[in-house]
Structures are given as structure tokens and as C-alpha cells.
Motif scaffolding. Structure first.
Motif, PDB file in Angstrom:
ATOM      1  N   ASP A  85      48.454  29.957  30.461  1.00 41.26           N
ATOM      2  CA  ASP A  85      48.497  29.092  31.354  1.00 41.26           C
ATOM      3  C   ASP A  85      47.508  28.463  32.823  1.00 41.26           C
ATOM      4  OD1 ASP A  85      51.243  30.801  29.626  1.00 41.26           O
ATOM      5  OD2 ASP A  85      52.146  28.632  30.951  1.00 41.26           O
ATOM      6  N   ILE A  96      52.029  18.083  43.332  1.00 40.26           N
ATOM      7  CA  ILE A  96      51.568  19.102  42.887  1.00 40.26           C
ATOM      8  C   ILE A  96      51.388  19.137  41.148  1.00 40.26           C
ATOM      9  CG2 ILE A  96      51.689  20.541  44.318  1.00 40.26           C
ATOM     10  CD1 ILE A  96      54.085  21.780  43.453  1.00 40.26           C
ATOM     11  N   TRP A  97      50.991  19.873  40.841  1.00 38.80           N
ATOM     12  CA  TRP A  97      51.403  20.584  38.977  1.00 38.80           C
ATOM     13  C   TRP A  97      51.605  21.892  39.889  1.00 38.80           C
ATOM     14  CZ3 TRP A  97      48.053  16.736  40.794  1.00 38.80           C
ATOM     15  CH2 TRP A  97      48.065  15.995  40.672  1.00 38.80           C
ATOM     16  N   HIS A  98      52.714  22.484  38.368  1.00 34.56           N
ATOM     17  CA  HIS A  98      53.362  23.200  38.873  1.00 34.56           C
ATOM     18  C   HIS A  98      53.480  24.308  37.347  1.00 34.56           C
ATOM     19  CE1 HIS A  98      57.799  23.621  39.291  1.00 34.56           C
ATOM     20  NE2 HIS A  98      56.452  22.443  39.941  1.00 34.56           N
ATOM     21  N   ARG A  99      53.317  25.067  37.074  1.00 32.88           N
ATOM     22  CA  ARG A  99      53.493  26.519  35.981  1.00 32.88           C
ATOM     23  C   ARG A  99      54.032  27.781  36.582  1.00 32.88           C
ATOM     24  NH1 ARG A  99      50.133  25.894  30.427  1.00 32.88           N
ATOM     25  NH2 ARG A  99      49.593  23.807  31.095  1.00 32.88           N
ATOM     26  N   GLY A 152      47.814  39.649  23.856  1.00 36.69           N
ATOM     27  CA  GLY A 152      48.922  39.001  25.601  1.00 36.69           C
ATOM     28  C   GLY A 152      48.124  38.644  26.575  1.00 36.69           C
ATOM     29  N   ASP A 176      44.914  35.880  25.114  1.00 36.01           N
ATOM     30  CA  ASP A 176      45.521  34.879  24.058  1.00 36.01           C
ATOM     31  C   ASP A 176      45.107  33.564  25.133  1.00 36.01           C
ATOM     32  OD1 ASP A 176      48.020  33.644  21.936  1.00 36.01           O
ATOM     33  OD2 ASP A 176      45.872  33.726  21.792  1.00 36.01           O
ATOM     34  N   LEU A 177      44.076  32.653  24.986  1.00 33.98           N
ATOM     35  CA  LEU A 177      43.734  31.564  25.774  1.00 33.98           C
ATOM     36  C   LEU A 177      44.474  30.185  25.265  1.00 33.98           C
ATOM     37  CD1 LEU A 177      40.048  32.156  26.480  1.00 33.98           C
ATOM     38  CD2 LEU A 177      42.213  32.549  28.037  1.00 33.98           C
ATOM     39  N   LEU A 178      45.679  31.106  23.968  1.00 36.02           N
ATOM     40  CA  LEU A 178      46.240  29.390  23.720  1.00 36.02           C
ATOM     41  C   LEU A 178      47.257  29.995  23.483  1.00 36.02           C
ATOM     42  CD1 LEU A 178      43.926  29.050  20.353  1.00 36.02           C
ATOM     43  CD2 LEU A 178      43.621  27.901  22.325  1.00 36.02           C
ATOM     44  N   ASN A 179      47.793  30.857  24.126  1.00 37.13           N
ATOM     45  CA  ASN A 179      49.382  31.061  24.111  1.00 37.13           C
ATOM     46  C   ASN A 179      50.294  30.945  25.385  1.00 37.13           C
ATOM     47  OD1 ASN A 179      52.172  32.184  23.679  1.00 37.13           O
ATOM     48  ND2 ASN A 179      51.022  34.134  23.986  1.00 37.13           N
ATOM     49  N   GLU A 180      49.711  29.837  25.709  1.00 38.88           N
ATOM     50  CA  GLU A 180      50.584  29.154  26.843  1.00 38.88           C
ATOM     51  C   GLU A 180      52.128  29.543  26.482  1.00 38.88           C
ATOM     52  OE1 GLU A 180      47.651  25.116  26.232  1.00 38.88           O
ATOM     53  OE2 GLU A 180      49.528  25.133  28.048  1.00 38.88           O
ATOM     54  N   GLN A 181      52.902  29.938  27.843  1.00 36.27           N
ATOM     55  CA  GLN A 181      54.097  29.858  27.671  1.00 36.27           C
ATOM     56  C   GLN A 181      55.261  29.382  28.413  1.00 36.27           C
ATOM     57  OE1 GLN A 181      55.061  34.485  27.953  1.00 36.27           O
ATOM     58  NE2 GLN A 181      52.309  34.855  28.388  1.00 36.27           N
ATOM     59  N   LEU A 182      54.117  28.610  29.480  1.00 35.16           N
ATOM     60  CA  LEU A 182      55.182  28.061  30.760  1.00 35.16           C
ATOM     61  C   LEU A 182      54.519  26.243  30.587  1.00 35.16           C
ATOM     62  CD1 LEU A 182      54.154  30.176  33.886  1.00 35.16           C
ATOM     63  CD2 LEU A 182      55.701  30.311  32.140  1.00 35.16           C
ATOM     64  N   LEU A 183      55.960  25.729  31.144  1.00 33.52           N
ATOM     65  CA  LEU A 183      55.630  24.572  31.183  1.00 33.52           C
ATOM     66  C   LEU A 183      55.050  23.950  32.231  1.00 33.52           C
ATOM     67  CD1 LEU A 183      57.485  21.763  29.606  1.00 33.52           C
ATOM     68  CD2 LEU A 183      58.980  21.875  31.024  1.00 33.52           C
ATOM     69  N   GLU A 184      54.104  22.696  32.291  1.00 33.41           N
ATOM     70  CA  GLU A 184      53.639  21.898  32.959  1.00 33.41           C
ATOM     71  C   GLU A 184      54.538  21.100  33.849  1.00 33.41           C
ATOM     72  OE1 GLU A 184      49.788  21.752  34.108  1.00 33.41           O
ATOM     73  OE2 GLU A 184      49.387  20.245  34.848  1.00 33.41           O
ATOM     74  N   ARG A 185      55.048  20.846  34.806  1.00 36.43           N
ATOM     75  CA  ARG A 185      55.756  20.101  35.816  1.00 36.43           C
ATOM     76  C   ARG A 185      54.354  19.410  37.009  1.00 36.43           C
ATOM     77  NH1 ARG A 185      61.203  21.473  34.272  1.00 36.43           N
ATOM     78  NH2 ARG A 185      61.492  23.244  33.536  1.00 36.43           N
ATOM     79  N   GLU A 186      54.989  18.279  36.779  1.00 35.38           N
ATOM     80  CA  GLU A 186      54.530  17.405  38.242  1.00 35.38           C
ATOM     81  C   GLU A 186      55.215  17.430  39.199  1.00 35.38           C
ATOM     82  OE1 GLU A 186      52.825  13.897  36.773  1.00 35.38           O
ATOM     83  OE2 GLU A 186      52.747  13.186  38.470  1.00 35.38           O
TER      84      GLU A 186
END
Lengths: 182, 193
Positions: free
Chosen positions: A14, A165-168, B133, B136-146
Motif C-alpha cells: 500500500d 489528501i489521499w490516504h490509506r 507478506g 509482496d508489492l502487489l498485495n495491496e490491502q487498504l482502500l485509497e480514499r481522497e
């Protein structure tokens, strides 16, 4: 060297993704203030197919790689920041002092921040003062004020001129990207 | 009695699998998927590593290869071996076994694995997903929010009340919860803890 798997790196994908998704256009030169072994930006180069991304790393620990040794606050106080269109603050904790320096020096560029409230959840008292809490309040009930640490950070960034901002986010770990200045 | 101080010289030879003598106290084991990979690796790469044995064909290193290849090729299958110039004492066998698999081996450079290898292949070749884990550069776990943020002028008020009055005061404060933008947090003073 064993696996680089402290808690701060458990969302490496992420961290790489948010950086890869918010790079400035054109050539990218990064000041990585908590460089470590460079795992994050190595991942960004690989993910974006951009080996041309230039990274100057600062770290207090000597990992044996090319880097500026020592406390990043000293470098941020005096370096010519115009050379960098990205500053990376991938800290475990709250990089308030570093952000404050960037704002005070009028830095213009993309900033990536890791904001983690530890188990105790302490927030830098300077940040709390900046968003309106008095020293007396902070002294009397600091842990009460720490509860909204994330929201105080957003208030503080907004007060310093950040609009978006953008955030995770995972619980008390927040990985942010935003534009400073400009 | 074996002279344990005598230096050990290793010589390359060959043996049939049926001649080799397993160690009853061997502490190593292999799982089915690992055995499958071991079997496949022999077909693909031959014998890059040899089985280590003593003068009496007692196995010092290579039990899993013996087991897998015996099942697949039978006792007459010929393998490369390294033969010691003298038998190892029991304590030497214990020490060698641990050194070969734990104490004297290198560790993974996770940086190199992350940046130079493909995660899918690493998983296919024997890594477990929880080991990877962290890289793993492809295993994104989190949603990105603006999120749009704007400055807020806030007046911060800290109200301290005696415990006996807490409920009454709280009721008054709670009545303010409907005011847009107001933030209310309750807690005990840190000094009281």
C-alpha cells in the motif's frame, strides 16, 4: 539480514501503491527522510517501471547503502529543498517536526507521510497547540486529546494550506499523499 | 575408537540408493508438497547437491532425497555422494545436521527477493504467503480514499467537573451534540490515574 518486517512495513504494497499513484509529472527526485534500506522506493521503481526515479536517502542507521547519515531534521533545516519534487516522511510515529519545517521553509512539492499512533497514541504537543489546545489542556488531559489524533492532523494540514489528501488507513496507521505549496 | 580430532577429507563417489543407510535419529522431515518439488527438481536440474555419507554408507545429509528418489526410482538408482574419510561420532552427526540446515546457512535478502524476483514464482517454488507478506508489492490491502480538507477555526473548551456533578453536567453538554461541527470527548483526567 533477516526479513524486514517490523509493523511499519506490514503494508508495504500500500505504501508503494500510494506513491506510485501520486508521483509528480516528469522527472522525479525524492528526498527520503526515513530511508531505511530503500525498500519502499525500490518497490515504486519496480511497480512503475521507472528506474529513473532518483532518491536521496537520509537515515540515522547505517545500512551500508549510500545515504546521508544522521537526523533528518538537521538536513531539512538547511538543505536546498528545491532540488526535490518529492519528500517522503515514512516515519513510525508522527513526523510533525519535519512537516513543520517543510511548511515553514515554503516547500513546494509532493509529500508522502506515514502517520502512526502507537499503542500509547501520543500526538506531538506542538500539533495540538497549533490546532487550538492550550498548554493547560494538554497537561491536564493529554490522552483525551490524543483520541482524535488523525483528525487533528487533518485540521493542522488544512490550516497550513493543504486542500486535498489521499490516504490509506488501517486502524491507527495512515499513509498519506498530498501536495504542499504551489 | 574414532579419533574425533582427525581432519575429515571428502571424496566424490557414487552409490546405489539401496546401499545407503538412513540415520534412525534424523530430526529432519519433509512435507508432501516439498517432496513433490524435490522430485521435480531432480528431473529438471539433476543432482546439484550430493548426499553426504560415511565410510559405511551411513547418511549424514540427504535423507529426504533418499526417500523421494527411492519412491520414484527404486533401490538401484545411482546417485552422487560425498564420502567422509572417517565415520562421524554421534555428536558430530548431530552438530553437522544442525549446522547444515540452520546454524551455518545464510538468510534471505528480502530486499533482493522483493525487487528482483516475482512473488508468484517464489510461492510456486516453496515460499509461504505469510513469509512474503512484507515484500509482496502487489498485495495491496487498504482502500485509497481522497479527502478534501479545509481549515476550521475551533474554540477548544475543556470542562472539568467534580465526580458527583458529572452526570448532570454531561446531560447539559450532550444537549450541544446537535450543534453542527461541535466535537465532544469525555474522559478522566490523566492526573487521576
Amino acid at each position: 539480514m533477516g526479513p524486514v518486517m517490523p509493523a511499519a512495513n506490514s503494508f508495504l504494497a500500500d505504501k508503494v501503491a500510494i506513491r506510485a499513484g501520486h508521483l509528480p509529472p516528469g522527472p522525479v527526485t525524492v528526498l527520503d527522510c526515513f530511508g531505511g534500506k530503500g525498500l519502499v522506493w525500490s518497490g515504486v521503481r519496480k511497480r512503475t517501471g521507472r528506474p529513473d526515479i532518483v532518491v536521496l536517502s537520509i537515515d540515522i542507521v547505517d545500512y551500508g547503502e549510500f545515504h546521508l547519515p544522521g537526523d533528518n531534521r538537521s538536513y531539512l533545516d538547511h538543505m536546498d529543498l528545491c532540488r526535490f519534487n518529492v519528500v517522503d516522511l515514512d516515519a513510525y510515529g508522527v513526523p510533525y517536526a519535519q512537516l513543520d519545517t517543510l511548511f515553514n521553509r515554503g516547500y513546494v512539492g509532493t509529500v508522502f507521510v506515514t502517520f502512526i499512533q502507537s499503542v500509547v497514541g501520543a500526538i506531538n504537543h506542538g500539533l495540538l497547540r497549533d490546532v487550538g489546545f492550550s498548554d493547560a489542556m494538554i497537561a491536564k488531559a493529554p490522552t483525551l486529546l490524543y483520541r482524535r489524533g488523525w483528525f487533528h492532523l487533518l485540521d493542522w494540514l488544512a490550516a497550513r494550506g493543504v486542500h486535498r489528501i489521499w490516504h490509506r488507513t488501517h486502524e491507527r496507521k495512515h499513509y498519506l499523499a498530498f501536495q504542499m505549496g504551489g | 575408537m574414532t579419533d574425533q580430532a582427525e581432519p575429515i577429507i571428502w571424496a566424490n563417489e557414487t552409490r546405489r540408493l539401496g546401499e545407503l543407510v538412513p540415520w534412525p535419529r534424523n530430526p529432519r522431515q519433509i512435507y508432501k508438497d516439498q517432496a513433490t518439488r524435490l522430485s521435480e527438481s531432480l528431473r529438471e536440474f539433476g543432482q546439484p547437491e550430493v548426499i553426504a555419507i560415511g565410510p559405511g554408507n551411513e547418511i549424514y545429509n540427504g535423507h529426504q532425497r533418499l526417500n523421494v528418489w527411492m519412491d520414484e526410482y527404486g533401490p538401484d538408482f545411482e546417485v552422487a555422494v560425498r564420502v567422509s574419510s572417517r565415520p562421524l561420532a554421534e555428536k558430530e552427526r548431530e552438530k553437522l545436521t544442525v549446522l547444515l540446515h540452520r546454524g551455518a546457512v545464510g538468510e534471505w535478502d528480502w530486499d533482493v527477493l522483493a525487487n528482483e524476483f516475482e512473488v508468484a514464482e517464489l510461492l510456486e517454488w516453496g515460499f509461504e504467503s505469510d513469509e512474503l507478506g512484507g515484500i509482496d508489492l502487489l498485495n495491496e490491502q487498504l482502500l485509497e480514499r481522497e479527502k478534501n480538507i479545509r481549515p476550521r477555526e475551533m474554540l477548544r473548551v475543556l470542562v472539568s467537573v467534580p465526580v458527583d456533578e458529572a452526570l448532570r453536567v454531561r446531560a447539559s453538554i450532550d444537549s450541544l451534540a446537535g450543534v453542527p461541527g461541535i466535537e465532544i470527548d469525555y474522559g478522566a483526567s490523566d492526573a487521576s490515574r
